[in-house]
Motif scaffolding. Structure first.
Motif, PDB file in Angstrom:
ATOM      1  N   GLY A   1      -2.511  97.599 103.521  1.00 10.87           N
ATOM      2  CA  GLY A   1      -2.687  96.266 102.924  1.00 10.87           C
ATOM      3  C   GLY A   1      -2.262  95.175 103.896  1.00 10.87           C
ATOM      4  N   ALA A   2      -1.166  95.429 104.609  1.00  6.96           N
ATOM      5  CA  ALA A   2      -0.719  94.456 105.608  1.00  6.96           C
ATOM      6  C   ALA A   2      -1.763  94.317 106.705  1.00  6.96           C
ATOM      7  N   ALA A   3      -2.405  95.437 107.034  1.00  5.71           N
ATOM      8  CA  ALA A   3      -3.445  95.400 108.070  1.00  5.71           C
ATOM      9  C   ALA A   3      -4.635  94.555 107.610  1.00  5.71           C
ATOM     10  N   VAL A   4      -4.974  94.642 106.320  1.00  6.45           N
ATOM     11  CA  VAL A   4      -6.069  93.823 105.784  1.00  6.45           C
ATOM     12  C   VAL A   4      -5.754  92.339 105.984  1.00  6.45           C
ATOM     13  N   ARG A   5      -4.492  91.994 105.704  1.00  3.79           N
ATOM     14  CA  ARG A   5      -4.106  90.576 105.869  1.00  3.79           C
ATOM     15  C   ARG A   5      -4.106  90.170 107.339  1.00  3.79           C
ATOM     16  N   ALA A   6      -3.703  91.105 108.185  1.00  5.55           N
ATOM     17  CA  ALA A   6      -3.692  90.799 109.617  1.00  5.55           C
ATOM     18  C   ALA A   6      -5.114  90.572 110.133  1.00  5.55           C
ATOM     19  N   ILE A   7      -6.051  91.353 109.629  1.00  4.81           N
ATOM     20  CA  ILE A   7      -7.448  91.176 110.048  1.00  4.81           C
ATOM     21  C   ILE A   7      -7.949  89.802 109.618  1.00  4.81           C
ATOM     22  N   ALA A   8      -7.599  89.423 108.371  1.00  7.85           N
ATOM     23  CA  ALA A   8      -8.070  88.130 107.855  1.00  7.85           C
ATOM     24  C   ALA A   8      -7.552  86.973 108.708  1.00  7.85           C
TER      25      ALA A   8
ATOM     26  N   ALA B   1     -10.983  92.040  89.808  1.00 12.49           N
ATOM     27  CA  ALA B   1     -11.110  90.957  90.786  1.00 12.49           C
ATOM     28  C   ALA B   1      -9.729  90.350  90.954  1.00 12.49           C
ATOM     29  N   VAL B   2      -9.193  90.452  92.173  1.00 13.72           N
ATOM     30  CA  VAL B   2      -7.858  89.913  92.440  1.00 13.72           C
ATOM     31  C   VAL B   2      -7.900  89.117  93.749  1.00 13.72           C
ATOM     32  N   LEU B   3      -6.804  88.476  94.079  1.00 14.71           N
ATOM     33  CA  LEU B   3      -6.746  87.800  95.370  1.00 14.71           C
ATOM     34  C   LEU B   3      -6.675  88.854  96.478  1.00 14.71           C
ATOM     35  N   PRO B   4      -7.341  88.607  97.594  1.00 10.22           N
ATOM     36  CA  PRO B   4      -7.346  89.610  98.663  1.00 10.22           C
ATOM     37  C   PRO B   4      -5.944  90.060  99.065  1.00 10.22           C
ATOM     38  N   SER B   5      -4.984  89.146  99.020  1.00 12.85           N
ATOM     39  CA  SER B   5      -3.631  89.521  99.450  1.00 12.85           C
ATOM     40  C   SER B   5      -2.966  90.494  98.475  1.00 12.85           C
ATOM     41  N   GLN B   6      -3.519  90.626  97.272  1.00 15.08           N
ATOM     42  CA  GLN B   6      -2.892  91.487  96.261  1.00 15.08           C
ATOM     43  C   GLN B   6      -3.495  92.889  96.195  1.00 15.08           C
ATOM     44  N   VAL B   7      -4.474  93.149  97.058  1.00 16.78           N
ATOM     45  CA  VAL B   7      -5.259  94.372  96.885  1.00 16.78           C
ATOM     46  C   VAL B   7      -4.412  95.645  96.927  1.00 16.78           C
ATOM     47  N   ALA B   8      -3.642  95.826  97.999  1.00 19.51           N
ATOM     48  CA  ALA B   8      -2.900  97.072  98.140  1.00 19.51           C
ATOM     49  C   ALA B   8      -1.887  97.224  97.009  1.00 19.51           C
ATOM     50  N   GLU B   9      -1.249  96.110  96.681  1.00 16.16           N
ATOM     51  CA  GLU B   9      -0.258  96.121  95.606  1.00 16.16           C
ATOM     52  C   GLU B   9      -0.917  96.505  94.275  1.00 16.16           C
ATOM     53  N   THR B  10      -2.101  95.946  94.030  1.00 16.12           N
ATOM     54  CA  THR B  10      -2.834  96.270  92.811  1.00 16.12           C
ATOM     55  C   THR B  10      -3.132  97.765  92.747  1.00 16.12           C
ATOM     56  N   MET B  11      -3.563  98.315  93.887  1.00 13.95           N
ATOM     57  CA  MET B  11      -3.906  99.731  93.914  1.00 13.95           C
ATOM     58  C   MET B  11      -2.673 100.598  93.636  1.00 13.95           C
ATOM     59  N   GLU B  12      -1.578 100.259  94.276  1.00  9.41           N
ATOM     60  CA  GLU B  12      -0.360 101.063  94.091  1.00  9.41           C
ATOM     61  C   GLU B  12       0.179 100.952  92.674  1.00  9.41           C
ATOM     62  N   GLN B  13       0.201  99.700  92.211  1.00  6.83           N
ATOM     63  CA  GLN B  13       0.728  99.454  90.867  1.00  6.83           C
ATOM     64  C   GLN B  13      -0.155 100.138  89.822  1.00  6.83           C
TER      65      GLN B  13
END
Lengths: 491, 443, 444
Positions: free
Chosen positions: B227-234, B326-338
């Protein structure tokens, strides 16, 4: 004619003052007169009041009052529109959004910003610029026009060729509905829940309600930008270059054409570096990754040269690039140096029809005994013939309007549209049957009824007033219904 | 269905193009058999059929490839199926204009083949491309991984022709790439699930085919790091055309979890452009993700593209439900884990895949080996939806058996905007015959 | 809609004018609105009557007879700063400065105002600005008021609040007047140092010569360091800029003629000006006196010889040895340098040549600080809003000093910073240059 008596006006003024504050209501005739036009001075109409809300609650209360009094109302941004879209029609209330101009939130991580509608387009890019971001839709009036106005007209700009128009950058809106209810359409996420109401709202020219908060995407500035100026001795060569570039599989960020008359006006204005003796110039911008950019630029240069460009050069500095763009974006205003007035058309045609349509435009305007300057988004096929005239010369205005209608018809005949970014407003309402059938318009009207139940929200716009003239084909200029009623005048 | 009506329908479309009785089996949805299926051969025939249905108040379900037939609630009374397979032509493709006009029944794959022969493509990559039709893709707003760079149908559809509930042929937009004349009807019909009209023709923006394209995956031990990598790419200069995030189960489901153990998270990134651009970006991706725990950067085969969108559902032999959040891109990994945690808490297994760069996450619940407890499943789905809503997003049930759908609303609550949607439906389909009850807010 | 106030303009209108001054320039405005967001008053208020486009529309309507000089019209026109930021961005080239000056002249003719206001205008525009000796006397009086402790007393006692009209604002802004010895003009001739570059005549100005005489002396020194023989012509007074901006057209003409008379005899290659309003105004003498047969040609020649100090100096690299000025500064563009004379890069070019000096850019550097001639006295509320805006931008830069080039801006920004309790200083460009050259005792 406003149905309000002076006494009633005074009472309503007091009531409006109690909503938005004393210094936020105009009713003095001299002050109202300043609001009689937008960027298109061909139409004029006076409101009963101009109000300056600072919150959605203000807007809602004003709208509810208007409903109670059965008064029409219309939102206005900077008034740079070019179709009379924000003019009042039968008196009523102009709701100026200029005091709602804050950037409420910037979320860099998710690349979104929440702004108020009165925010000047360019000011958002200024705000997020230091962090390496920008707001992509860049109408030529971006230094003055507001994002709320951009929403109403679904404004474009030179860079829409690659990045799309306003609607492609809006995720959600808080809207005061025509009955005063405050509703969110869309939100901060990329997916709509149910019908894409935000998508439908954008471009509805203020007839579906008044946006009070807008969620927009902000983009990361590209790693590299290259701006190429190609100079041609014949405008047909420039048109051919546009096709040649597309044929090579390239989609530049922007591809703008500017003709001789326009070059001369902008050179007088700002000395931007366009050659005065050229028949046409193409301003082409590439952006994206630094890697591979030179290769793409070589393709562009080659395509231009093969099409007959006499000179192709690349801006050597950011300052030179900005100056070229300043010339392009100031072109409309610069016509003020060569003519006391102009009427800008906004037709769109398939790119491949460019040479034919440009020839027709020049023929039509010449036959009317007038001059035309062309500056437009060549990559999109979005034409802006600017017909120059002098409103003080008897008869010229009527000839301009007739020539304009002729040009719109040519655009329609080649499969194009009568507006690419300026909106229909009052100006082009009667041209709608050039491209839409009675059934098309009827469906649009039903959609409008779903949003704007009372019809008080920006009435008199978009829809043609004579239902009989729905067939596609030559339609002579005739006054709009509200002109006939003496509610607005076309000069 | 009265014989008189069947006769009229036969007369309109030809006897061979009307199915009844046992021939209707492919069109049975949730155990409900329609009264008839008609296959008009022209827009005019669609209009005639629509007018007939309207006169007798029969419900109509537009049908393309049937790939999304089970999405949403089935009509309480199955009426006519309006099959569009005979409207399958590419009407116009002018490469110089970068536009094409296509009939609604053409499949996405067939369209791409035709466009590709002239160096262009429609930058939309929904799943099941060889069955999904253009009309269906528009009506359901289907898309795929490449939406990250190229957007969705709303960014590509410039003109649409629709047959409305009363049988009128109506068009919105036009054939030019930029057009603000009139209301944006294309936006209205995209994702409207056939509840406002039958899409019969579409004009779309095209793009030149990129010279090179490459899909690259990066393994992460922890989903969080991916998830952090996704944000780094953005935040980087990269211009990927896809940024996908899969948990271990979905990665395995998509056949991408090579090596062991199964990764905590698999980041899949697509690049296109000229050779040097793809090469530079791949190297840059490795440089960015390395410090965040990314390992084994490797290219994937072309076939992997199509397995990304359905990856979550494909994780299990039998799936109880799929929800799209549909969530904010920054929440994706957290959403998946949660979300996975919520399922585990109810004793259920889940798999997760996301168009991570744009914040669209899909969670699937396994129904094997033992049949899932319906109450636990409903509770999980409700909690997932709450989780999306808490972050300002929303969630729709993309697939589930009717028994689940009757417990957990398929569509999220659109709030006050729902009233506007109801008014639109009432204006455009006053007799409520187009896919009644299938969509949001009971529309 | 009231159709009676809404007649079409006359079909073939003759040349448009107000108070005998041509406002034909209004026809260049195509109503595009690109000026709007650059207008300080529009940005603050959001009302189009307080925007350039709106004011041009009002001026046009006044000239066409569609609109009368109502209270509201007067109010909106008077609220114009005349900063001319709109001119810089106007693609159509509307000569806004001329239009607003004509409008202000018309307002003065039409409604000279109450006796107190007329007296005030006569005192300032007629007496003080027109007569350098009287100005000197007034300065001595002000100096006495400040140095004697009377000012402190008045302010402390609250007496200041009892002053009528805008006088409290006047009092608050009254700059510290230097002692008489500090008010001396530069020598009548300062010889050039090093290879000779030009013979220049220096405008010492009216208010400048009283409050910032030190800047004039510094200007002469810096010019001399750069190879200029500097002449200070006798008989010069006020250039008339304040009168013209304030609508006092007739006296402005007389002052322009007198200035031309005084400078012609100096036979200089250039007339150098270190105050922005004066420079911009003197460059417009050709237009101002175009109808004056005796002066039209001379005015044109004179105007062509006028140079802002930065504009003049930046034509060549700075000469001589410059010592380090270890300071972080930011630059505020005076309106009538940036917009009135389109000079933006030159001051920055000069600052960049000073060793040790760090220059940080100021947000909205070319926005009016609210001083605008005597605007801060006539429109204190708006002036204060704009000053706050300016001061907050200055403080955001973290600079130790603001460099600018106009006495009005210096006083205004200094007052604003003072009110914020900030220690940031405001310096004239020439002070920094002079310091780099070693100041009054600078090595030859």
């Amino acid at each position: 004619m406003s149905p309000l008596t002076d006494t009633r006006k005074r009472e309503l003024r007091r009531e409006l003052e109690s909503i938005v504050g004393q210094a936020a209501v105009l009713s003095d005739p001299d002050e109202l007169m300043v609001y009689e036009s937008d960027g298109l001075t061909l139409f004029r109409a006076l409101a009963d009041f101009v109000v300056f809300p600072t919150s959605a609650q203000h807007v809602s209360a004003v709208v509810k009052l208007a409903n109670r009094e059965n008064l029409p109302f219309v939102a206005r941004g900077a008034g740079t529109g070019l179709s009379g879209g924000c003019l009042p029609t039968e008196g009523g209330i102009v709701i100026s959004m200029m005091r709602m101009n804050r950037v409420l939130e910037v979320d860099y991580e998710n690349q979104i910003a929440v702004v108020e509608p009165g925010l000047v387009n360019l000011h958002l890019s200024w705000k997020v610029g230091p962090r390496g971001y920008y707001y992509a839709p860049d109408p030529s009036s971006q230094q003055a026009c507001t994002i709320g106005g951009n929403i109403a007209n679904n404004s474009g700009g030179p860079h829409t060729l690659k990045y799309g128009v306003t609607t492609n950058h809006v995720l959600g809106l808080e809207v005061v509905m025509p009955d005063g209810e405050i509703v969110w359409l869309g939100g901060k996420t990329r997916e709509a829940c149910g019908y894409d109401l935000a998508g439908v709202f954008v471009g509805s020219e203020g007839t579906f309600g008044i946006a009070t908060r807008i969620v927009v995407r902000i983009l990361k500035k590209p790693q590299a930008v290259k701006t190429v100026l190609a100079v041609f001795d014949a405008i047909d060569q420039a048109s051919a270059a546009v096709s040649a570039i597309i044929a090579r599989g390239l989609v530049p960020a922007a591809m703008e054409m500017i003709d001789r008359l326009t070059i001369q006006a902008v050179e007088d204005a700002f000395n931007c570096g366009y050659p005065r003796d050229a028949d046409a110039a193409l301003l082409i911008e590439l952006d994206g990754l630094a890697v591979g950019m030179d290769t793409q630029a070589e393709h562009i240069v080659a395509a231009c040269r093969e099409s007959g460009a006499r000179e192709v050069r690349t801006a050597r500095s950011e300052a030179e690039r900005q100056l070229l763009w300043k010339g392009r974006k100031s072109a409309f205003g610069a016509y003020g140096r060569v003519s006391p007035a102009y009427m800008v058309m906004d037709g769109v045609i398939p790119r491949t029809k460019l040479p034919y349509v440009l020839r027709r435009v020049n023929e039509i305007v010449a036959a009317a005994g007038l001059r035309v300057g062309n500056v437009f988004h060549a990559g999109d096929g979005n034409l802006h013939p600017n017909i120059l005239y002098d409103p003080r010369k008897p008869g010229e205005e009527a000839r301009v309007v007739a020539a304009g209608a002729e040009i719109m018809k040519v655009c329609a005949q080649v499969g194009g549209s009568i507006s690419g970014e300026h909106g229909i407003g009052l100006e082009k309402a009667d041209f709608m049957p050039f491209i839409f059938s009675a059934a098309d318009l009827a469906l649009m009207h039903r959609l409008k009824s779903a949003f704007n139940v009372s019809g008080l929200c920006n009435p008199g716009k978009i829809f043609p007033t004579k239902k009989s003239c729905v067939e596609v084909g030559p339609v002579a200029y005739r006054p709009h219904a509200i002109e006939e009623k003496g509610l607005a005048q076309r000069f | 269905m009265p014989d008189a009506l069947l006769d009229k329908l036969r007369a309109a479309v030809g006897a061979a193009n009307l199915l009844t009785g046992v021939e209707l089996s492919p069109y049975v949805v949730e155990g409900r058999t329609p009264e008839a299926a008609v296959f008009p051969g022209s827009i005019e025939e669609v209009a005639v059929v629509m007018a007939l249905a309207s006169q007798v108040g029969r419900s109509v379900t537009p049908w393309g490839g049937g790939t999304a037939a089970s999405v949403g609630m089935p009509a309480p009374r199955a009426g006519l199926i309006m099959g569009l397979r005979r409207l399958g032509r590419l009407l116009d493709h002018e490469p110089g204009d970068l536009t094409a006009t296509v009939e609604a029944g053409m499949t996405v794959a067939a369209l791409q083949t035709a466009l590709g022969s002239r160096g262009q493509w429609l930058s939309l990559d929904p799943a099941d491309a060889d069955r999904a039709t253009i009309g269906g893709v528009l009506a359901t707003n289907a898309c795929g991984p490449r939406r990250h760079l190229y957007g969705t149908a709303r960014d590509l559809l410039i003109g649409v022709t629709v047959v409305t509930a009363d049988g009128s042929i109506v068009k919105g937009g036009g054939k030019v790439v930029k057009n603000v004349a009139g209301y944006d009807l294309p936006k209205l019909f995209i994702g409207s699930y056939g509840t406002l009209g039958v899409i019969v023709e579409a004009t779309v923006k095209l793009r030149p085919l990129p010279g090179q394209e490459e899909l690259v995956c990066v393994r992460f031990d922890r989903l969080k790091d991916a998830g952090a990598a996704v944000r780094a790419i953005a935040a980087s200069d990269l211009l990927p055309n896809a940024v996908e995030l899969l948990d271990g189960a979905a990665a395995a489901g998509a056949g991408l979890a090579a090596g062991s153990p199964t990764p905590g998270g698999l980041l899949v990134v697509g690049f296109d452009g000229v050779r040097e651009q793809v090469d530079w970006q791949r190297a840059e991706l490795a440089r960015l993700t390395g410090p965040l725990g990314g390992r084994d950067v490797r290219p994937l085969e072309v076939a992997a593209w199509a397995r990304l969108t359905p990856a979550a559902r494909a994780a299990f032999g039998a799936t109880a439900a799929v929800m799209a959040l549909a969530v904010l891109p920054s929440q994706v990994a957290e959403t998946m884990e949660q979300g996975a945690g919520i399922a585990r808490g109810r004793g259920l297994q889940s798999a997760w895949a996301a168009h991570a760069g744009v914040g669209v996450v899909r969670g699937a619940v396994a129904s094997d080996p033992a049949p899932t407890d319906p109450a636990a499943l409903a509770a999980v789905l409700a909690e997932w939806r709450e989780m999306a809503r808490a972050g300002g997003g929303h969630a729709n049930l993309e697939w589930a058996p009717l028994v689940v759908k009757s417990q957990v609303p398929v569509w999220d609550d659109p709030g006050a905007a729902g009233r506007i949607m109801e008014r639109i439906k009432a204006q455009l389909d006053p007799r409520n015959i187009l896919n009644p009850g299938r969509f949001v807010a009971g529309i | 809609m009231d159709t009676t106030t809404h007649a079409a303009p006359p079909a073939a209108a003759g040349p448009l004018s107000l108070h005998g001054l041509s406002v034909e320039g209004v026809n260049q405005c195509v109503h595009c609105g690109l000026c709007l967001a650059y207008c300080p008053t529009f940005s603050e208020l959001g009302t189009e009557m307080d925007s350039p486009r709106g004011r041009i529309f009002m001026i046009k309507s006044l000239a066409e007879g569609r609109m009368s000089l109502s209270d509201s019209t007067v109010r909106h026109l008077s609220l114009c700063l005349d900063c001319r930021a709109c001119e810089t961005v106007c693609p159509a080239g509307v000569p806004y400065g001329r239009l607003i000056e004509a409008a202000k002249a018309e307002i003065e003719r039409d409604r000279p105002g109450a006796l107190g206001r007329r007296l005030f205008r006569w005192l300032n525009f007629g007496l003080l600005l027109g007569h350098p000796r009287l100005l000197g006397l007034a300065a001595s009086g002000a100096r006495f008021y400040q140095a004697s402790g009377l000012q402190r007393l008045v302010r402390k006692s609250g007496l200041v609040r009892l002053l009528p009209g805008t006088l409290p604002a006047w009092e608050a802004l009254l700059p510290p007047v230097p002692a008489k010895a500090e008010r001396t003009a530069p020598p009548r001739v300062t010889p050039a140092e090093g290879p000779r570059r030009a013979r220049v005549a220096l405008l010492t100005g009216c208010v400048q010569s009283v409050i910032f005489a030190a800047h004039n002396r510094a200007t002469a020194r810096v010019l001399a360091k750069n190879g200029c023989e500097v002449i200070v012509p006798d008989g010069q007074g006020c250039c008339g800029a304040l009168n013209a901006h304030g609508g006092d057209h007739e006296r402005a003409l007389a002052m322009a003629r007198k200035t031309i008379d005084a400078f012609e005899s100096a036979r200089a290659d250039a007339v150098v000006v270190n105050t922005s309003g004066c420079g911009a105004h003197m460059k417009a003498y050709g237009h101002l006196l175009a109808a004056d047969r005796g002066y039209a040609e001379r005015a044109k020649r004179f105007a062509a010889s006028v140079r802002d100090l930065a504009e003049f100096l930046a034509q060549e690299p700075l000469r001589g040895s410059l010592s380090s000025v270890p300071l972080t500064c930011t630059y505020h563009d005076p309106c009538h340098v940036a917009h009135g004379q389109k000079i933006k890069s030159e001051p920055r070019t000069l600052l960049a040549q000073i060793p040790g000096l760090r220059v940080v850019e100021l947000a909205e550097s070319d926005w009016c600080c609210g001083s605008a001639g005597i605007y801060n006295l006539t429109e204190p509320e708006m002036a204060t809003r704009l000053l706050h805006r300016k001061v907050s931008h200055v403080l955001a830069t973290g600079a130790e000093a603001v460099v600018t080039a106009n006495p009005g801006c210096i006083l205004q920004i200094q007052a604003g910073l003072g009110a914020h309790g900030s220690a940031v200083r405001v310096l004239h460009l020439v002070e920094i240059l002079d310091r780099a050259y070693g100041g009054p005792g600078g090595a030859q």
